[in-house]
Motif scaffolding. Structure first.
Motif, mmCIF file in Angstrom:
data_model
loop_
_atom_site.group_PDB
_atom_site.id
_atom_site.type_symbol
_atom_site.label_atom_id
_atom_site.label_comp_id
_atom_site.label_asym_id
_atom_site.label_seq_id
_atom_site.Cartn_x
_atom_site.Cartn_y
_atom_site.Cartn_z
ATOM 1 N N VAL A 216 -10.563 -18.059 -27.283
ATOM 2 C CA VAL A 216 -10.355 -16.688 -28.305
ATOM 3 C C VAL A 216 -9.986 -16.219 -26.271
ATOM 4 O O VAL A 216 -10.023 -16.580 -25.087
ATOM 5 N N ILE A 217 -8.519 -15.109 -26.766
ATOM 6 C CA ILE A 217 -8.441 -14.353 -25.293
ATOM 7 C C ILE A 217 -9.457 -13.342 -24.886
ATOM 8 O O ILE A 217 -9.657 -12.444 -26.051
ATOM 9 N N CYS B 152 -10.106 -18.440 -23.022
ATOM 10 C CA CYS B 152 -12.105 -19.385 -22.830
ATOM 11 C C CYS B 152 -12.376 -19.778 -24.147
ATOM 12 O O CYS B 152 -12.053 -19.242 -25.151
ATOM 13 N N PRO C 5 -14.106 -20.597 -19.540
ATOM 14 C CA PRO C 5 -12.740 -20.231 -19.421
ATOM 15 C C PRO C 5 -12.184 -21.064 -18.602
ATOM 16 O O PRO C 5 -12.028 -22.610 -18.317
#
Lengths: 181, 117
Positions: A116-117, A131, A148
């Motif tokens: 996901v961001i 990440c 991350p």
């Protein structure tokens, strides 16, 4: 695919239907900044020599410059960060330093919950970063760890969205594979 | 901000401080008041106070930076309240209940443009 004044270029490669690699390349060490750093250190050392009349200062400055450059290239300056996503196997992150050293981390697909961001506060700014969410073995719905990605190049949102979309296409395939099994 | 707002306690405190700082020791001794702190403190204490205020700015800034969750912590994604929230049933034609949406769903809506839900 995109250039910034202080970094970076993104390259996406598709090896097969279920395997993709994303590389983010940072700007290499500039001759300009290297000469500026060396000159400032040597000028400071010469000024100290003029003050103290001790020639050890000059040799110490040369030594420090050489050691500092080697340490910087080997431990600090990251040239390229890449992410290899294989749908059935896992995700591999590689960082290559300017001296040629490479650091690799592999996470198997059963541990990966999603890519996901996420936005977070970093040094008086809010940044977007990509990440990997790792699954908690005891509770499949909760997230045990956050890894991350692209930490030293820190691409901006437009670059991250491309990588995110590509990753999600690959991750969809593992769902269909696990449902057909 | 008129003179009527000034409280008697703080006014007398101020007056006492000024008297102690400015009136020479000999005059105070002649009045019989001998047990005062050294006059050095009349200057030292304000200086200490100002330096403390200056350091407090830097300290607060540093404490804030230290308390910020690092990029690899799960606190950037969820917390205890979100993990223990109740799932309310979806009712037709009603506004959906307020809840903490998981980050995967949020990402999908923002970046993939999924129209679902």
């Amino acid at each position: 695919m995109e250039e910034r004044e202080d970094c970076i270029a993104l390259q996406c490669r598709q090896y097969s239907a279920s395997c993709r690699e994303f590389s983010v390349r940072c700007q290499p060490v500039q001759l300009r900044s290297l000469s500026a750093a060396t000159c400032s250190v040597w000028l400071a050392a010469y000024w100290l020599f003029v003050l103290t009349q001790n020639s050890m200062v000059l040799s110490a400055a040369i030594f420090i410059t050489l050691i500092g450059l080697i340490v910087y290239l080997h431990f600090v300056k990251i040239d390229q960060e890449s992410l290899l996503v294989i749908a059935s196997l896992g995700i591999q992150m590689t960082s290559s330093y300017a001296s040629g050293k490479e650091n690799t981390t592999f996470i198997e697909m059963s541990r990966v919950k999603d890519v996901v961001i996420n936005e977070a506060i970093y040094m008086q700014k809010v940044i977007y970063y990509l990440c990997i969410l790792l699954r908690d073995p005891l509770d499949p719905q909760s997230v045990s760890e956050v890894v991350p990605l692209f930490q030293s190049s820190k691409p901006r949102l437009d670059c991250l969205v491309e990588v995110y979309r590509s990753c999600q296409e690959i991750l969809e395939q593992r769902k269909t594979v696990s449902q057909t099994l | 901000m008129d003179a009527a707002d000034v409280k008697p306690m703080s006014l007398s405190g101020n007056l006492l401080y000024l008297v102690w700082a400015y009136v020479p020791e000999s005059w105070l001794f002649s009045l019989g008041l001998t047990y005062w702190p050294q006059k050095y403190w009349a200057v030292a204490l304000p200086v200490y106070l100002l330096v403390t205020i200056g350091i407090a700015y830097v300290l607060l800034f540093g404490i804030n930076m230290m308390s910020t969750a690092p990029l690899n912590s799960t606190h950037t994604i969820t917390d205890n309240y979100a993990k223990n929230q109740q799932q309310k049933k979806y009712q037709e034609e009603a506004i959906p209940a307020l809840r903490d949406i998981p980050i995967s769903e949020v990402n999908r809506t923002f970046f993939l443009g999924d129209g679902s839900n």
